[in-house]
Design an enzyme around this catalytic site. Structure first.
Site, short mmCIF file in Angstrom:
data_model
loop_
_atom_site.label_atom_id
_atom_site.label_comp_id
_atom_site.label_asym_id
_atom_site.label_seq_id
_atom_site.Cartn_x
_atom_site.Cartn_y
_atom_site.Cartn_z
N ASN A 177 0.98 -1.20 -0.19
CA ASN A 177 0.12 -0.02 0.05
C ASN A 177 0.87 1.26 -0.08
O ASN A 177 1.64 1.45 1.01
CB ASN A 177 -0.98 0.15 1.29
CG ASN A 177 -1.77 1.09 1.27
OD1 ASN A 177 -1.47 2.38 0.97
ND2 ASN A 177 -3.02 0.77 1.77
N HIS A 223 1.01 6.06 1.98
CA HIS A 223 1.97 6.90 3.09
C HIS A 223 3.16 7.51 2.13
O HIS A 223 3.94 8.40 2.94
CB HIS A 223 2.10 6.46 4.09
CG HIS A 223 1.00 6.15 5.10
ND1 HIS A 223 0.21 7.04 5.08
CD2 HIS A 223 0.37 4.90 5.43
CE1 HIS A 223 -1.08 6.68 5.95
NE2 HIS A 223 -1.01 5.30 5.95
N HIS A 283 -5.45 3.88 -1.61
CA HIS A 283 -6.80 4.09 -0.88
C HIS A 283 -7.10 5.59 -1.17
O HIS A 283 -6.43 6.49 -0.83
CB HIS A 283 -6.75 3.88 0.39
CG HIS A 283 -8.12 4.36 1.17
ND1 HIS A 283 -8.39 4.05 2.30
CD2 HIS A 283 -9.35 4.73 0.74
CE1 HIS A 283 -9.64 4.36 2.86
NE2 HIS A 283 -10.14 4.88 1.80
N ARG A 334 -9.14 8.42 -0.59
CA ARG A 334 -10.10 8.72 0.34
C ARG A 334 -10.95 10.12 -0.12
O ARG A 334 -10.31 10.96 -0.85
CB ARG A 334 -9.58 9.23 1.80
CG ARG A 334 -8.71 7.85 2.25
CD ARG A 334 -8.10 8.44 3.68
NE ARG A 334 -9.31 8.54 4.98
CZ ARG A 334 -9.24 7.57 5.58
NH1 ARG A 334 -8.51 6.52 5.67
NH2 ARG A 334 -10.14 7.61 6.64
N ARG A 357 -6.54 13.07 1.44
CA ARG A 357 -5.41 13.38 2.43
C ARG A 357 -4.08 12.90 1.89
O ARG A 357 -3.09 13.37 2.24
CB ARG A 357 -5.88 13.14 4.00
CG ARG A 357 -5.78 11.39 4.05
CD ARG A 357 -5.88 11.01 5.30
NE ARG A 357 -7.21 11.34 5.99
CZ ARG A 357 -7.75 10.77 7.20
NH1 ARG A 357 -6.91 9.88 7.60
NH2 ARG A 357 -8.94 10.87 7.46
N GLU A 403 -8.78 0.79 -3.18
CA GLU A 403 -9.38 0.80 -1.70
C GLU A 403 -10.50 1.99 -1.73
O GLU A 403 -9.92 3.00 -2.11
CB GLU A 403 -8.84 1.08 -0.42
CG GLU A 403 -7.92 -0.33 -0.24
CD GLU A 403 -7.24 -0.05 0.96
OE1 GLU A 403 -7.23 0.84 1.62
OE2 GLU A 403 -6.04 -0.94 1.18
N THR A 430 -8.07 3.72 8.66
CA THR A 430 -9.17 2.99 8.86
C THR A 430 -9.40 2.04 10.06
O THR A 430 -8.63 1.14 10.16
CB THR A 430 -9.07 1.84 7.67
OG1 THR A 430 -8.68 2.82 6.31
CG2 THR A 430 -10.80 1.41 7.25
N GLU A 463 -11.20 -9.17 3.14
CA GLU A 463 -9.84 -8.90 3.43
C GLU A 463 -10.23 -8.85 5.08
O GLU A 463 -10.80 -7.81 5.28
CB GLU A 463 -9.29 -7.30 2.87
CG GLU A 463 -7.75 -7.37 3.43
CD GLU A 463 -7.21 -6.20 2.85
OE1 GLU A 463 -7.38 -5.89 1.56
OE2 GLU A 463 -6.40 -5.41 3.67
N HIS A 480 -3.63 -4.56 7.50
CA HIS A 480 -3.96 -3.46 8.41
C HIS A 480 -2.78 -3.47 9.73
O HIS A 480 -3.13 -4.28 10.27
CB HIS A 480 -5.11 -3.14 8.87
CG HIS A 480 -5.49 -1.52 9.18
ND1 HIS A 480 -4.88 -1.25 10.41
CD2 HIS A 480 -5.58 -0.55 8.45
CE1 HIS A 480 -5.34 0.25 10.50
NE2 HIS A 480 -5.94 0.71 9.48
N1 PXP Z 1 -5.56 -3.08 3.98
C1 PXP Z 1 -6.61 -2.03 4.03
C2 PXP Z 1 -7.80 -2.50 3.43
C3 PXP Z 1 -6.44 -0.75 4.42
O1 PXP Z 1 -7.29 0.09 4.33
C4 PXP Z 1 -4.91 -0.49 4.91
C5 PXP Z 1 -4.75 1.04 5.25
O2 PXP Z 1 -4.80 1.79 4.30
C6 PXP Z 1 -4.09 -1.37 4.70
C7 PXP Z 1 -4.58 -2.81 4.17
C8 PXP Z 1 -2.83 -1.31 5.12
O3 PXP Z 1 -2.53 -0.98 6.39
P1 PXP Z 1 -0.97 -0.52 6.99
O4 PXP Z 1 -0.79 0.94 6.23
O5 PXP Z 1 -1.30 -0.32 8.29
O6 PXP Z 1 -0.24 -1.65 6.77
#
Ligand code: PXP
Length: 242
Positions: free
Chosen positions: A7, A10, A43, A45, A49, A70, A101, A151, A190
């Site tokens: 992902n 960030h 994602h 949003r 952001r 996402e 999330t 998921e 997550h």
């Molecule tokens: N899976 C989903 C559905 C998420 O919303 C997120 C966070 O955006 C992640 C995985 C990844 O989470 P993390 O950034 O904490 O590894």
């Protein structure tokens, strides 16, 4: 061994902190693929952001693996998702105040919107998954709504310590087994990091892990290639042991 999907939200968080053009999540995603990522997740949003609309398009046009988008059940987001040509979609809850999330979708409470959204995104050819807590009644409803994937939200596990962590891991394992028994495919993610991922990756039947923050943060110190490589090695070690 589950596939590692990365992902890139960030990377965009860092860029948006200064409203700059760098670091570019697309360039970072390409480096992640080079280092072995099996797919890229982002994602979009409603508050934009981190990931911006153009990032979704640029990721889809640039990456060589697959894009998992996402998004929430909001009409604007669903319309963007529908046009995005993403190969996979993960429907998530979204709350403006949250830092990330916080919990899974309330599939039971959102039955009407999901009954419309799942086939709507499915018709694009993308695989749809529902981001849910390891709760058997939510899983049963996901099956009833004919979502191909769920998921499992690993956030509660990631936050827990000691015996509570073992209990949350057990819940993830039972939820995975239950979902399989009723014909669902299972991903997870997550809050996973270099210390807590191995037990989740060892749960039989989890196909894909979505990991973002920990790997992006690690890459600040060691670079993208090593940050991904360290997580890949951790997963490979598990498959050698099993
Ligand atoms: N899976 C989903 C559905 C998420 O919303 C997120 C966070 O955006 C992640 C995985 C990844 O989470 P993390 O950034 O904490 O590894």
């Amino acid at each position: 061994m589950p596939r590692l999907h990365i992902n890139v939200d960030h990377v965009a968080t860092l860029r948006q902190a200064r409203r700059e053009t760098f670091p570019d999540p697309v360039a970072w995603a390409l480096a992640a693929e080079e280092a072995g990522a099996a797919g890229i997740t982002c994602h979009l949003r409603r508050d934009r952001r981190h990931i911006q609309d153009a990032d979704v398009e640029n990721l889809r046009n640039s990456i060589g693996t697959l894009l998992n988008l996402e998004c929430s059940l909001d009409e604007e987001m669903l319309a963007i998702a529908q046009r995005s040509r993403a190969q996979a979609f993960c429907l998530v809850p979204e709350n403006r105040q949250e830092v990330t999330t916080e919990g899974g979708l309330n599939v039971i409470g959102e039955v009407d919107r999901l009954r419309e959204a799942i086939p709507r995104l499915g018709e694009t050819g993308g695989l749809v998954s529902l981001f849910i807590d390891p709760d058997l009644s939510q899983i049963d409803m996901a099956r009833e709504l004919q979502a191909p994937f769920i998921e499992l939200h690993t956030g509660e596990y990631a936050q827990a310590q000691g015996e509570e962590r073992m209990a949350t891991l057990e819940r993830l394992a039972s939820a995975t087994a239950h979902a399989h028994n009723i014909g669902l495919r299972v991903n997870a993610g997550h809050g996973l990091d270099y210390e807590n991922t191995a037990p989740v990756a060892s749960i039989p039947g989890i196909e894909e892990l979505n990991i973002g923050f920990a790997i992006v943060a690690r890459s600040v110190f060691v670079g993208v290639s090593r940050a991904i490589g360290e997580m890949q090695n951790l997963l490979k070690d598990l498959s050698v042991k099993s």
